[in-house]
Design a protein around this motif. Structure first.
Motif, PDB file in Angstrom:
ATOM      1  N   LEU A  70      -3.571  -8.063   1.599  1.00 40.93           N
ATOM      2  CA  LEU A  70      -4.066  -7.238   2.706  1.00 40.93           C
ATOM      3  C   LEU A  70      -3.889  -7.961   4.044  1.00 40.93           C
ATOM      4  O   LEU A  70      -3.753  -7.317   5.088  1.00 40.93           O
ATOM      5  N   ALA A  71      -3.859  -9.293   3.988  1.00 40.18           N
ATOM      6  CA  ALA A  71      -3.688 -10.074   5.221  1.00 40.18           C
ATOM      7  C   ALA A  71      -2.309  -9.854   5.844  1.00 40.18           C
ATOM      8  O   ALA A  71      -2.114 -10.105   7.035  1.00 40.18           O
ATOM      9  N   GLU A  72      -1.355  -9.396   5.047  1.00 42.78           N
ATOM     10  CA  GLU A  72       0.003  -9.144   5.554  1.00 42.78           C
ATOM     11  C   GLU A  72       0.186  -7.695   6.010  1.00 42.78           C
ATOM     12  O   GLU A  72       1.261  -7.322   6.475  1.00 42.78           O
ATOM     13  N   ALA A  73      -0.827  -6.875   5.831  1.00 37.98           N
ATOM     14  CA  ALA A  73      -0.700  -5.456   6.194  1.00 37.98           C
ATOM     15  C   ALA A  73      -0.816  -5.272   7.703  1.00 37.98           C
ATOM     16  O   ALA A  73      -1.626  -5.931   8.360  1.00 37.98           O
ATOM     17  N   GLY A  74       0.007  -4.423   8.240  1.00 35.95           N
ATOM     18  CA  GLY A  74      -0.012  -4.135   9.672  1.00 35.95           C
ATOM     19  C   GLY A  74      -0.130  -2.646   9.913  1.00 35.95           C
ATOM     20  O   GLY A  74      -0.256  -1.859   8.960  1.00 35.95           O
ATOM     21  N   PRO A  75      -0.056  -2.232  11.173  1.00 38.21           N
ATOM     22  CA  PRO A  75      -0.191  -0.809  11.514  1.00 38.21           C
ATOM     23  C   PRO A  75       0.826   0.064  10.783  1.00 38.21           C
ATOM     24  O   PRO A  75       0.532   1.227  10.467  1.00 38.21           O
ATOM     25  N   GLU A  76       1.988  -0.509  10.481  1.00 35.08           N
ATOM     26  CA  GLU A  76       3.027   0.275   9.787  1.00 35.08           C
ATOM     27  C   GLU A  76       2.631   0.599   8.345  1.00 35.08           C
ATOM     28  O   GLU A  76       3.280   1.413   7.691  1.00 35.08           O
ATOM     29  N   HIS A  77       1.585  -0.066   7.842  1.00 29.92           N
ATOM     30  CA  HIS A  77       1.160   0.171   6.463  1.00 29.92           C
ATOM     31  C   HIS A  77      -0.084   1.053   6.361  1.00 29.92           C
ATOM     32  O   HIS A  77      -0.602   1.259   5.264  1.00 29.92           O
ATOM     33  N   GLU A  78      -0.539   1.559   7.498  1.00 34.67           N
ATOM     34  CA  GLU A  78      -1.803   2.308   7.481  1.00 34.67           C
ATOM     35  C   GLU A  78      -1.745   3.534   6.562  1.00 34.67           C
ATOM     36  O   GLU A  78      -2.682   3.797   5.798  1.00 34.67           O
ATOM     37  N   ARG A  79      -0.633   4.240   6.610  1.00 27.78           N
ATOM     38  CA  ARG A  79      -0.503   5.433   5.775  1.00 27.78           C
ATOM     39  C   ARG A  79      -0.512   5.056   4.286  1.00 27.78           C
ATOM     40  O   ARG A  79      -1.167   5.678   3.460  1.00 27.78           O
ATOM     41  N   LEU A  80       0.218   3.997   3.974  1.00 31.38           N
ATOM     42  CA  LEU A  80       0.303   3.517   2.588  1.00 31.38           C
ATOM     43  C   LEU A  80      -1.075   3.095   2.076  1.00 31.38           C
ATOM     44  O   LEU A  80      -1.477   3.458   0.961  1.00 31.38           O
ATOM     45  N   LEU A  81      -1.813   2.356   2.884  1.00 36.98           N
ATOM     46  CA  LEU A  81      -3.153   1.910   2.484  1.00 36.98           C
ATOM     47  C   LEU A  81      -4.079   3.111   2.304  1.00 36.98           C
ATOM     48  O   LEU A  81      -4.879   3.146   1.360  1.00 36.98           O
ATOM     49  N   GLY A  82      -3.935   4.077   3.174  1.00 33.90           N
ATOM     50  CA  GLY A  82      -4.738   5.290   3.047  1.00 33.90           C
ATOM     51  C   GLY A  82      -4.430   6.018   1.760  1.00 33.90           C
ATOM     52  O   GLY A  82      -5.335   6.495   1.065  1.00 33.90           O
ATOM     53  N   ARG A  83      -3.165   6.074   1.414  1.00 35.84           N
ATOM     54  CA  ARG A  83      -2.785   6.745   0.159  1.00 35.84           C
ATOM     55  C   ARG A  83      -3.359   5.995  -1.040  1.00 35.84           C
ATOM     56  O   ARG A  83      -3.788   6.606  -2.016  1.00 35.84           O
ATOM     57  N   MET A  84      -3.317   4.651  -1.004  1.00 35.69           N
ATOM     58  CA  MET A  84      -3.870   3.866  -2.121  1.00 35.69           C
ATOM     59  C   MET A  84      -5.348   4.197  -2.313  1.00 35.69           C
ATOM     60  O   MET A  84      -5.809   4.390  -3.437  1.00 35.69           O
ATOM     61  N   LEU A  85      -6.085   4.264  -1.225  1.00 36.35           N
ATOM     62  CA  LEU A  85      -7.528   4.514  -1.333  1.00 36.35           C
ATOM     63  C   LEU A  85      -7.843   5.942  -1.737  1.00 36.35           C
ATOM     64  O   LEU A  85      -8.768   6.171  -2.520  1.00 36.35           O
ATOM     65  N   THR A  86      -7.080   6.893  -1.229  1.00 38.05           N
ATOM     66  CA  THR A  86      -7.405   8.284  -1.575  1.00 38.05           C
ATOM     67  C   THR A  86      -6.956   8.631  -2.998  1.00 38.05           C
ATOM     68  O   THR A  86      -7.465   9.579  -3.594  1.00 38.05           O
ATOM     69  N   LEU A  87      -6.047   7.834  -3.543  1.00 37.65           N
ATOM     70  CA  LEU A  87      -5.655   8.036  -4.942  1.00 37.65           C
ATOM     71  C   LEU A  87      -6.764   7.564  -5.894  1.00 37.65           C
ATOM     72  O   LEU A  87      -6.916   8.098  -7.000  1.00 37.65           O
ATOM     73  N   ALA A  88      -7.543   6.572  -5.462  1.00 40.34           N
ATOM     74  CA  ALA A  88      -8.539   5.931  -6.340  1.00 40.34           C
ATOM     75  C   ALA A  88      -9.516   6.931  -6.982  1.00 40.34           C
ATOM     76  O   ALA A  88      -9.671   6.915  -8.212  1.00 40.34           O
ATOM     77  N   PRO A  89     -10.185   7.776  -6.226  1.00 46.10           N
ATOM     78  CA  PRO A  89     -11.165   8.671  -6.872  1.00 46.10           C
ATOM     79  C   PRO A  89     -10.534   9.664  -7.847  1.00 46.10           C
ATOM     80  O   PRO A  89     -11.120   9.971  -8.888  1.00 46.10           O
ATOM     81  N   ARG A  90      -9.337  10.103  -7.525  1.00 46.89           N
ATOM     82  CA  ARG A  90      -8.662  11.063  -8.415  1.00 46.89           C
ATOM     83  C   ARG A  90      -8.347  10.407  -9.768  1.00 46.89           C
ATOM     84  O   ARG A  90      -8.627  10.967 -10.831  1.00 46.89           O
ATOM     85  N   LEU A  91      -7.791   9.191  -9.716  1.00 51.33           N
ATOM     86  CA  LEU A  91      -7.462   8.504 -10.967  1.00 51.33           C
ATOM     87  C   LEU A  91      -8.722   8.050 -11.700  1.00 51.33           C
ATOM     88  O   LEU A  91      -8.772   8.092 -12.930  1.00 51.33           O
ATOM     89  N   ALA A  92      -9.741   7.622 -10.945  1.00 52.75           N
ATOM     90  CA  ALA A  92     -10.999   7.201 -11.574  1.00 52.75           C
ATOM     91  C   ALA A  92     -11.565   8.357 -12.404  1.00 52.75           C
ATOM     92  O   ALA A  92     -11.979   8.181 -13.554  1.00 52.75           O
ATOM     93  N   GLN A  93     -11.568   9.531 -11.826  1.00 45.00           N
ATOM     94  CA  GLN A  93     -12.055  10.725 -12.530  1.00 45.00           C
ATOM     95  C   GLN A  93     -11.226  10.972 -13.788  1.00 45.00           C
ATOM     96  O   GLN A  93     -11.764  11.178 -14.880  1.00 45.00           O
ATOM     97  N   GLN A  94      -9.900  10.899 -13.635  1.00 47.86           N
ATOM     98  CA  GLN A  94      -8.999  11.134 -14.781  1.00 47.86           C
ATOM     99  C   GLN A  94      -9.230  10.130 -15.903  1.00 47.86           C
ATOM    100  O   GLN A  94      -9.067  10.437 -17.073  1.00 47.86           O
ATOM    101  N   GLN A  95      -9.592   8.900 -15.524  1.00 46.74           N
ATOM    102  CA  GLN A  95      -9.783   7.837 -16.504  1.00 46.74           C
ATOM    103  C   GLN A  95     -11.184   7.851 -17.122  1.00 46.74           C
ATOM    104  O   GLN A  95     -11.503   7.015 -17.951  1.00 46.74           O
TER     105      GLN A  95
END
Ligand code: AMP
Ligand code: ZN
Length: 115
Positions: A53-78
């Motif tokens: 995460l220390a290497e993440a910059g503004p260009e990764h904001e969308r990617l990080l957002g996708r990682m976090l918003t995927l979490a609840p969906r997969l948690a539910q599925q699991q």
């Protein structure tokens, strides 16, 4: 660098090391943690090699957002339908062991092992 040939999670992305995948899309992969500390314990990673995460910059904001918003969906599925914990270990003092950014998602009935 988009992939690091010495990185274990890049090898999982490339299919060179087996994993129990639970989600894959163009940018992200999610798979079961090999040493689970909770009844549900999986990792969400970007396919892009980003050491932490220390290497993440503004260009990764969308990617990080996708990682976090995927979490609840997969948690539910699991089967983590009563809440879950998300953890990102960063750097030596953060207890990071694998230097390819990943979000831990842990859930399921307690008690859990000490992670
Ligand atoms: P950390 O870097 O401390 O956030 O933790 C790395 C996590 O990756 C640990 O929970 C390991 O059990 C997990 N892990 C390491 N190698 C593999 C692998 N080949 N497949 C799945 N999980 C792994
Ligand atoms: Zn990597």
């Amino acid at each position: 660098m988009s992939q690091d040939p010495n990185c274990i999670f890049c090898k999982i992305v490339a299919g060179q090391i087996p994993s129990k995948k639970i989600h894959e899309d163009e940018e992200l992969l999610a798979f079961q943690d090999i040493r689970p500390t909770a009844p549900v314990h999986f990792l969400i990673i970007p396919k892009l090699h980003l050491a932490s995460l220390a290497e993440a910059g503004p260009e990764h904001e969308r990617l990080l957002g996708r990682m976090l918003t995927l979490a609840p969906r997969l948690a539910q599925q699991q089967g983590a339908d009563n809440g879950f914990r998300t953890v990102i270990n960063t750097g030596p003092d953060g207890g990071q062991e694998v230097y390819h950014l990943h979000v831990h998602v842990m859930g399921g009935p307690r008690p859990w092992k000490q992670g």
